[in-house]
Design a protein around this motif. Structure first.
Motif, short mmCIF file in Angstrom:
data_model
loop_
_atom_site.label_atom_id
_atom_site.label_comp_id
_atom_site.label_asym_id
_atom_site.label_seq_id
_atom_site.Cartn_x
_atom_site.Cartn_y
_atom_site.Cartn_z
N UNK A 110 43.44 33.75 46.88
CA UNK A 110 42.65 34.61 46.02
C UNK A 110 43.57 35.20 44.97
N UNK A 111 43.18 35.06 43.71
CA UNK A 111 44.00 35.53 42.59
C UNK A 111 43.28 36.71 41.95
N UNK A 112 43.94 37.88 41.93
CA UNK A 112 43.39 39.06 41.28
C UNK A 112 43.93 39.14 39.85
N UNK A 113 43.04 39.15 38.88
CA UNK A 113 43.44 39.25 37.48
C UNK A 113 43.04 40.63 36.94
N UNK A 114 44.01 41.48 36.57
CA UNK A 114 43.70 42.83 36.14
C UNK A 114 43.25 42.94 34.67
N UNK A 115 43.50 41.90 33.88
CA UNK A 115 43.13 41.94 32.46
C UNK A 115 41.78 41.25 32.27
N UNK A 116 40.79 42.00 31.83
CA UNK A 116 39.43 41.46 31.73
C UNK A 116 39.34 40.34 30.70
N UNK A 117 40.09 40.46 29.60
CA UNK A 117 40.06 39.40 28.58
C UNK A 117 40.64 38.10 29.13
N UNK A 118 41.73 38.22 29.87
CA UNK A 118 42.34 37.02 30.48
C UNK A 118 41.36 36.42 31.49
N UNK A 119 40.72 37.27 32.28
CA UNK A 119 39.76 36.79 33.28
C UNK A 119 38.61 36.04 32.60
N UNK A 120 38.02 36.65 31.58
CA UNK A 120 36.87 36.03 30.91
C UNK A 120 37.26 34.74 30.21
N UNK A 121 38.47 34.68 29.69
CA UNK A 121 38.93 33.47 28.99
C UNK A 121 39.09 32.31 29.96
N UNK A 122 39.40 32.63 31.22
CA UNK A 122 39.72 31.57 32.19
C UNK A 122 38.72 31.47 33.35
N UNK A 123 37.61 32.18 33.28
CA UNK A 123 36.71 32.20 34.44
C UNK A 123 36.04 30.86 34.69
N UNK A 124 36.06 29.97 33.70
CA UNK A 124 35.48 28.64 33.91
C UNK A 124 36.54 27.58 34.20
N UNK A 125 37.76 28.05 34.47
CA UNK A 125 38.84 27.11 34.78
C UNK A 125 38.51 26.34 36.06
N UNK A 126 38.85 25.07 36.09
CA UNK A 126 38.55 24.23 37.26
C UNK A 126 39.58 24.50 38.36
N UNK A 169 39.43 33.04 41.81
CA UNK A 169 39.94 34.06 40.88
C UNK A 169 38.90 35.16 40.75
N UNK A 170 39.33 36.43 40.92
CA UNK A 170 38.42 37.56 40.78
C UNK A 170 39.04 38.58 39.84
N UNK A 171 38.19 39.33 39.17
CA UNK A 171 38.65 40.41 38.31
C UNK A 171 39.06 41.58 39.18
N UNK A 172 40.27 42.10 38.97
CA UNK A 172 40.73 43.23 39.77
C UNK A 172 39.85 44.44 39.49
N UNK A 173 39.35 45.04 40.57
CA UNK A 173 38.51 46.23 40.48
C UNK A 173 38.86 47.10 41.68
N UNK A 174 39.47 48.24 41.42
CA UNK A 174 39.92 49.12 42.51
C UNK A 174 38.80 49.47 43.47
N UNK A 175 37.58 49.59 42.95
CA UNK A 175 36.45 49.98 43.79
C UNK A 175 36.04 48.88 44.76
N UNK A 176 36.32 47.63 44.42
CA UNK A 176 35.80 46.51 45.22
C UNK A 176 36.84 45.78 46.06
#
Length: 574
Positions: A75-91, A98-105
């Motif tokens: 599981x890869x936590x990505x803290x930068x939302x722009x980086x996450x959105x740019x790569x969320x469709x990566x194969x 890959x998940x967006x880092x969110x302290x609450x979750x």
């Protein structure tokens, strides 16, 4: 955010954070960051969970995939939302997420992926420059991992230490369950009645003074006590409405022996101390955390969330009752006043080995100052905060902390005397009336347990016999490339069937800590493989037969030990 190329030919991101420019990885030698990641996984086990902080452009993924086996999860936590959105469709491979880092979750994510099978087999790595750029986020990630680690390891330690008392208690408590009322009978029975949960922290001494001073109003609340606080409340002239006991140890009986003739209902579960449950004279309420998973006649009955301490169960019970607000007293979760418990609720029989030297962690107290605590209490605090958050999301309930210890998120501090002066008494509390509707035959359950144990003692011996035969085969047979009708392959399928049937049987819950300890130990003793060796070793019939031979030896030993305990307790029925 800008995608640039490193001097050694890899793509990476350049970002702006706090008006400063940063490269997410090494601009000069990106290959070194990839090597650091891969080298950190050099001794990766076949079932390890890999937790990575930072995806960047994902340039390391192809190298990562080569060191994984099919059983690994990443599981890869990505803290930068722009980086996450740019790569969320990566194969990605099926075992990489890959998940967006969110302290609450992150806590809820770890609750689903970290358990007794992998908590001591985690690989954590911050890629490139992420640890420096996202320092606070990485710290929160590590804290969440630590909290889950200590929670799981604590449960396993408890199962190890208490496996015998768990089994003895559950067998003896069968006699009491059929004479008890089920938890279900009291759902929302005290809706919108204020509740006071009385814990035994150092604040309790002052909290009890406030309760006694405001006794008339305190007694309008639904007061829930634990073993430690019950007798203290009674002696102070405060009669609780419910006592909750979940600890299996005999010390619980000793704490309560002066109050066994009280008529306050006692809430217990299968593993609660058998002497207390059997000898307490008041009405009893049964919460089913174990047997409802196995016994058809009681599978409709509910249990309560447990978070490591009885206070978590008290909190869950107040929520089930529908109480509002829920007031916490003596709930310090810290060494307030340099004490581990209230003076009124300290018992030499269990507390004489506790010292303040254990409290080497710091947390914020209710006044914003620092207070010492322990790793265990920090885990309890984290779990309680998660429970409070969950209960608030389910219904409109207010939590108030009248204690003076650690700040509890979701339960702001307020003086107890001030709380009791508020307009909170809108509904009159109701006594928990008996509702003895549990249809259970202890004899039938005991017979099922004995049959299960006897059956698998025999099957373990059959498994050993077949493994012995397979370990003597001359040729090096592969479990992948073999004729399905091969006699040795059929023997191996017979072995697997015993293992799968045993581990998936609901009746294994009866074995409690014995079963949990067996699975935990045997996996580390016999099934420990490096990821790079996984395919080769799992396909080798002779190697696998030797592994399973040891499995059946340990299984047989465990079942014989459990059978001795069962027979001993059953003999006391007569």
């Amino acid at each position: 955010m800008e995608k640039v190329k490193s001097l050694d030919g890899f793509y990476l991101y350049k970002i702006k954070k706090d008006n400063k420019n940063y490269y997410l990885a090494n601009k000069k030698n990106y290959k070194k960051d990839i090597e650091n990641l891969i080298n950190n996984l050099d001794d990766l086990k076949f079932d390890s969970l890999v937790i990575l902080f930072g995806l960047d452009t994902g340039e390391y993924l192809s190298k990562l995939e080569k060191v994984l086996c099919s059983n690994n999860k990443v599981i890869i936590f990505e803290p930068n939302e722009d980086v996450f959105n740019k790569n969320k469709n990566i194969i990605l491979n099926d075992n990489i997420r890959v998940v967006l880092f969110d302290e609450e979750n992150i806590g809820s994510i770890f609750a689903t992926i970290i358990d007794g099978n992998n908590f001591d087999n985690l690989y954590v790595h911050a890629f490139g420059n992420y640890k420096e750029i996202y320092k606070e986020e990485y710290k929160k990630l590590l804290e969440a991992i630590d909290a889950k680690y200590f929670s799981v390891s604590g449960n396993i330690t408890l199962a190890y230490r208490c496996k015998e008392s768990f089994m003895r208690n559950s067998i003896q408590n069968l006699k009491v369950i059929k004479e008890s009322s089920p938890l279900n009978s009291y759902i929302e029975s005290n809706k919108d009645v204020p509740a006071i949960i009385v814990s035994a922290g150092p604040s309790l001494d002052k909290n009890i003074k406030d309760m006694v001073k405001n006794k008339d109003k305190a007694q309008k609340c639904f007061v829930i006590a634990s073993n430690r606080t019950f007798t203290t409340l009674i002696k102070s002239g405060i009669k609780p409405d419910l006592i909750i006991s979940i600890d299996p140890s005999d010390a619980m009986y000793d704490m309560m022996k002066e109050s066994l003739n009280e008529d306050v209902p006692l809430l217990y579960y299968e593993y609660s101390n058998r002497y207390l449950v059997n000898e307490y004279k008041g009405e009893k309420i049964y919460m089913s955390n174990i047997f409802s998973k196995i016994i058809k006649e009681i599978n409709k009955f509910e249990g309560l969330s447990q978070g490591g301490s009885v206070a978590h169960t008290c909190l869950a019970m107040a929520n089930i009752l529908g109480c509002n607000p829920i007031i916490l007293v003596g709930q310090d979760l810290a060494y307030t006043y340099d004490k581990h418990h209230s003076d009124k609720a300290t018992f030499d029989i269990v507390d004489n080995i506790i010292t303040t030297n254990w409290a080497n962690e710091l947390v914020d107290d209710v006044f914003g100052n620092k207070v010492r605590t322990t790793t265990t209490l920090k885990v309890f605090k984290n779990t309680m905060e998660n429970h409070i958050k969950q209960y608030k999301s389910e219904r409109n309930v207010e939590f108030i902390n009248a204690s003076y210890g650690a700040d509890i998120k979701g339960a702001p501090h307020e003086e107890l005397s001030n709380i009791l002066e508020k307009d909170i008494f809108k509904v009159k509390k109701k006594k928990l009336q008996p509702d003895k509707c549990i249809d259970l035959s202890p004899e039938k359950v005991i017979s099922t347990i004995i049959d299960f144990v006897d059956t698998f003692i025999e099957k373990s011996e059959q498994g050993m016999e077949q493994c012995n035969i397979l370990s003597e085969i001359k040729e090096d047979k592969s479990l992948v490339h073999i004729d399905g009708n091969d006699i040795d392959f059929q023997r191996f399928l017979f072995i697997l069937d015993i293992v799968q049937t045993f581990e998936s049987s609901l009746e294994s819950f009866y074995l409690g800590g014995y079963f949990n300890k067996f699975l935990f130990s045997i996996k580390r003793e016999s099934f420990l493989m490096l990821a790079k060796d996984y395919d080769q070793l799992t396909s080798n019939m002779r190697y696998q037969s030797k592994v399973f031979f040891n499995y059946f030896i340990r299984m047989n030993e465990m079942l014989l030990e459990a059978k001795k305990i069962i027979d001993d307790e059953v003999s006391k029925f007569k």
